[in-house]
Design a protein around this motif. Structure first.
Motif, mmCIF file in Angstrom:
data_model
loop_
_atom_site.group_PDB
_atom_site.id
_atom_site.type_symbol
_atom_site.label_atom_id
_atom_site.label_comp_id
_atom_site.label_asym_id
_atom_site.label_seq_id
_atom_site.Cartn_x
_atom_site.Cartn_y
_atom_site.Cartn_z
ATOM 1 N N TRP A 36 1.629 37.478 68.087
ATOM 2 C CA TRP A 36 1.652 38.873 68.509
ATOM 3 C C TRP A 36 2.631 39.626 67.615
ATOM 4 O O TRP A 36 3.750 39.144 67.368
ATOM 5 N N PHE A 37 2.208 40.782 67.183
ATOM 6 C CA PHE A 37 3.040 41.687 66.404
ATOM 7 C C PHE A 37 2.982 43.057 67.070
ATOM 8 O O PHE A 37 2.107 43.318 67.896
ATOM 9 N N ARG A 38 3.900 43.917 66.710
ATOM 10 C CA ARG A 38 3.869 45.271 67.262
ATOM 11 C C ARG A 38 4.309 46.276 66.216
ATOM 12 O O ARG A 38 5.037 45.945 65.280
ATOM 13 N N GLN A 39 3.840 47.496 66.399
ATOM 14 C CA GLN A 39 4.198 48.570 65.481
ATOM 15 C C GLN A 39 4.456 49.834 66.276
ATOM 16 O O GLN A 39 3.558 50.348 66.954
ATOM 17 N N ALA A 40 5.681 50.308 66.200
ATOM 18 C CA ALA A 40 6.064 51.558 66.844
ATOM 19 C C ALA A 40 5.851 52.706 65.861
ATOM 20 O O ALA A 40 5.829 52.481 64.646
ATOM 21 N N PRO A 41 5.693 53.927 66.369
ATOM 22 C CA PRO A 41 5.466 55.072 65.473
ATOM 23 C C PRO A 41 6.564 55.194 64.427
ATOM 24 O O PRO A 41 7.754 55.142 64.754
ATOM 25 N N GLY A 42 6.155 55.320 63.183
ATOM 26 C CA GLY A 42 7.100 55.502 62.094
ATOM 27 C C GLY A 42 7.828 54.246 61.671
ATOM 28 O O GLY A 42 8.742 54.306 60.840
ATOM 29 N N LYS A 43 7.435 53.100 62.221
ATOM 30 C CA LYS A 43 8.121 51.849 61.882
ATOM 31 C C LYS A 43 7.142 50.837 61.301
ATOM 32 O O LYS A 43 5.930 50.960 61.452
ATOM 33 N N GLU A 44 7.708 49.818 60.667
ATOM 34 C CA GLU A 44 6.903 48.744 60.120
ATOM 35 C C GLU A 44 6.395 47.846 61.264
ATOM 36 O O GLU A 44 7.025 47.745 62.322
ATOM 37 N N ARG A 45 5.265 47.194 61.007
ATOM 38 C CA ARG A 45 4.784 46.205 61.965
ATOM 39 C C ARG A 45 5.768 45.035 61.979
ATOM 40 O O ARG A 45 6.202 44.563 60.926
ATOM 41 N N GLU A 46 6.116 44.557 63.175
ATOM 42 C CA GLU A 46 7.091 43.490 63.269
ATOM 43 C C GLU A 46 6.583 42.327 64.123
ATOM 44 O O GLU A 46 5.772 42.508 65.039
ATOM 45 N N PHE A 47 7.116 41.167 63.828
ATOM 46 C CA PHE A 47 6.773 39.955 64.551
ATOM 47 C C PHE A 47 7.349 40.001 65.964
ATOM 48 O O PHE A 47 8.483 40.425 66.166
ATOM 49 N N VAL A 48 6.555 39.532 66.933
ATOM 50 C CA VAL A 48 7.018 39.453 68.310
ATOM 51 C C VAL A 48 7.085 38.001 68.774
ATOM 52 O O VAL A 48 8.127 37.534 69.232
ATOM 53 N N ALA A 49 5.965 37.288 68.656
ATOM 54 C CA ALA A 49 5.909 35.908 69.142
ATOM 55 C C ALA A 49 4.759 35.184 68.467
ATOM 56 O O ALA A 49 3.807 35.818 68.008
#
Length: 116
Positions: A36-49
């Motif tokens: 799972w990854f996530r991407q918040a507005p204006g930010k890079e996609r990041e690793f979650v789990a």
């Protein structure tokens, strides 16, 4: 070819819980590590789990450790992300990823919004 469809996102208050699901098509799901990854507005996609193909190993970003739990059911071709004690900063589009190098597949994402 693996197709991934995420679900379970929505709006929740801080401190609440959500469970995301990622359903995979194809007969090779069990051979893929899932993440799972996530991407918040204006930010890079990041690793979650992430979770290994067998489910025997799991990995978490420090920011979610102790609050999120990744799991998989290979009989159902589905990976889950249980998210507890949600914070406003967890707000993002959450993406499912399947990896069996050199093949990598992404889902279309599901929005999670945590209100204060």
């Amino acid at each position: 070819q693996v197709q991934l469809v995420e679900s379970g996102g929505g709006l929740v208050q801080a401190g609440g819980s959500l469970r995301l699901s990622c359903a995979a098509s194809g007969r090779t799901f069990s051979s893929h590590a899932m993440g799972w990854f996530r991407q918040a507005p204006g930010k890079e996609r990041e690793f979650v789990a992430a979770i290994s193909w067998s489910g025997g190993s799991t990995y978490y970003a420090d920011s979610v450790k102790g609050r999120f739990t990744i799991s998989r059911d290979n009989a159902k071709n589905t990976v889950y992300l249980q998210m507890n004690s949600l914070k406003v900063e967890d707000t993002a589009v959450y993406y499912c990823k399947a990896t069996n190098l050199p093949r990598i597949y992404w889902g279309q994402g599901t929005q999670v919004t945590v209100s204060s």
